[in-house]
Design an enzyme around this catalytic site. Sequence first.
Site, PDB file in Angstrom:
ATOM      1  N   CYS A   9       0.866  -1.188   0.000  1.00 27.46           N
ATOM      2  CA  CYS A   9       0.000   0.000   0.000  1.00 27.46           C
ATOM      3  C   CYS A   9       0.901   1.235   0.000  1.00 27.46           C
ATOM      4  O   CYS A   9       2.060   1.153  -0.413  1.00 27.46           O
ATOM      5  CB  CYS A   9      -0.990  -0.030   1.163  1.00 27.46           C
ATOM      6  SG  CYS A   9      -0.238  -0.004   2.803  1.00 27.46           S
ATOM      7  N   ASN A  12       2.206   1.449   4.437  1.00 26.67           N
ATOM      8  CA  ASN A  12       2.483   0.178   5.125  1.00 26.67           C
ATOM      9  C   ASN A  12       2.145   0.245   6.616  1.00 26.67           C
ATOM     10  O   ASN A  12       2.780  -0.417   7.442  1.00 26.67           O
ATOM     11  CB  ASN A  12       3.948  -0.267   4.916  1.00 26.67           C
ATOM     12  CG  ASN A  12       4.233  -1.718   5.309  1.00 26.67           C
ATOM     13  OD1 ASN A  12       5.355  -2.048   5.678  1.00 26.67           O
ATOM     14  ND2 ASN A  12       3.252  -2.585   5.228  1.00 26.67           N
ATOM     15  N   CYS A  14      -1.561   0.699   7.344  1.00 27.21           N
ATOM     16  CA  CYS A  14      -2.997   0.373   7.419  1.00 27.21           C
ATOM     17  C   CYS A  14      -3.351  -0.845   6.573  1.00 27.21           C
ATOM     18  O   CYS A  14      -3.507  -1.955   7.087  1.00 27.21           O
ATOM     19  CB  CYS A  14      -3.851   1.566   6.999  1.00 27.21           C
ATOM     20  SG  CYS A  14      -3.840   2.931   8.182  1.00 27.21           S
ATOM     21  N   ARG A  15      -3.511  -0.651   5.277  1.00 25.58           N
ATOM     22  CA  ARG A  15      -4.059  -1.704   4.443  1.00 25.58           C
ATOM     23  C   ARG A  15      -3.151  -2.913   4.249  1.00 25.58           C
ATOM     24  O   ARG A  15      -3.597  -4.059   4.413  1.00 25.58           O
ATOM     25  CB  ARG A  15      -4.461  -1.132   3.070  1.00 25.58           C
ATOM     26  CG  ARG A  15      -5.587  -0.123   3.145  1.00 25.58           C
ATOM     27  CD  ARG A  15      -5.700   0.669   1.857  1.00 25.58           C
ATOM     28  NE  ARG A  15      -4.506   1.500   1.641  1.00 25.58           N
ATOM     29  CZ  ARG A  15      -4.264   2.193   0.545  1.00 25.58           C
ATOM     30  NH1 ARG A  15      -5.122   2.128  -0.464  1.00 25.58           N
ATOM     31  NH2 ARG A  15      -3.183   2.925   0.447  1.00 25.58           N
ATOM     32  N   SER A  16      -1.880  -2.692   3.883  1.00 21.77           N
ATOM     33  CA  SER A  16      -1.053  -3.874   3.589  1.00 21.77           C
ATOM     34  C   SER A  16      -0.678  -4.679   4.831  1.00 21.77           C
ATOM     35  O   SER A  16      -0.664  -5.913   4.761  1.00 21.77           O
ATOM     36  CB  SER A  16       0.165  -3.513   2.731  1.00 21.77           C
ATOM     37  OG  SER A  16       1.047  -2.636   3.374  1.00 21.77           O
ATOM     38  N   ASP A 120      -8.465   3.783   1.287  1.00 21.19           N
ATOM     39  CA  ASP A 120      -7.470   3.956   2.348  1.00 21.19           C
ATOM     40  C   ASP A 120      -8.142   4.430   3.641  1.00 21.19           C
ATOM     41  O   ASP A 120      -8.598   5.575   3.737  1.00 21.19           O
ATOM     42  CB  ASP A 120      -6.427   4.978   1.895  1.00 21.19           C
ATOM     43  CG  ASP A 120      -5.210   4.979   2.800  1.00 21.19           C
ATOM     44  OD1 ASP A 120      -5.330   4.507   3.951  1.00 21.19           O
ATOM     45  OD2 ASP A 120      -4.153   5.439   2.357  1.00 21.19           O
TER      46      ASP A 120
HETATM   47  P1  4NP Z   1      -1.868   2.834   4.067  1.00 20.40           P
HETATM   48  O1  4NP Z   1      -2.495   4.196   4.618  1.00 20.40           O
HETATM   49  O2  4NP Z   1      -1.292   3.155   2.713  1.00 20.40           O
HETATM   50  O3  4NP Z   1      -3.037   1.902   3.973  1.00 20.40           O
HETATM   51  O4  4NP Z   1      -0.836   2.413   5.070  1.00 20.40           O
HETATM   52  C1  4NP Z   1      -1.767   5.387   4.802  1.00 20.40           C
HETATM   53  C2  4NP Z   1      -1.108   5.587   5.982  1.00 20.40           C
HETATM   54  C3  4NP Z   1      -0.422   6.777   6.191  1.00 20.40           C
HETATM   55  C4  4NP Z   1      -0.409   7.742   5.210  1.00 20.40           C
HETATM   56  C5  4NP Z   1      -1.062   7.526   4.022  1.00 20.40           C
HETATM   57  C6  4NP Z   1      -1.731   6.336   3.805  1.00 20.40           C
HETATM   58  N1  4NP Z   1       0.257   8.965   5.443  1.00 20.40           N
HETATM   59  O5  4NP Z   1       0.090   9.894   4.624  1.00 20.40           O
HETATM   60  O6  4NP Z   1       0.979   9.086   6.432  1.00 20.40           O
END
Ligand code: 4NP
Length: 145
Positions: A9, A12, A14-16, A120
């Site tokens: 993702c 790294n 949340c989703r992955s 997300d």
């Molecule tokens: P992920 O979500 O891609 O599912 O881990 C996010 C977590 C943090 C951020 C963006 C997306 N961020 O901008 O910090």
Amino acid sequence: MTSRILFVCLGNICRSPAAEGVFRALDTGVEVDSAGTAGWHVGTPPYGPMQAAALARGYDLSMLRARQFGSSDFTRFDLILAMDGSNLAEIEARRPEGNMTRVQLFTDYAPETGMDHVPDPYYTRDFDGALDLIEAAARGLAARL
Ligand code: 4NP
């Protein structure tokens, strides 16, 4: 044969990592890992609200630590699954010349949901909705290995 799968993702956190934990719990015997295309959260555990939502379903993500996706992942894994189209494009941009590793959207394995990405939850705040989709795709993936 698919024996090493990488979930990718953006952050790294949340989703992955959720996909990694959910898929690991299916006990398929496949080696799994996750990574983010961005390096912002390298070394940190999954986001608290994501961990809490996952734990409520029996998935403990607390041991996971974020790392950044890199071109060496194309040779370390034989299937790379992106959470959305932006992740997919970032992954493809790092593909080494001549490398043939399969890269797909994770939602390809949950066609019944009608979704073409995992929204997300860092932005939507819908951690349970993301987990519903991740569980469906993980089941679909396990059934197609
Ligand atoms: P992920 O979500 O891609 O599912 O881990 C996010 C977590 C943090 C951020 C963006 C997306 N961020 O901008 O910090």
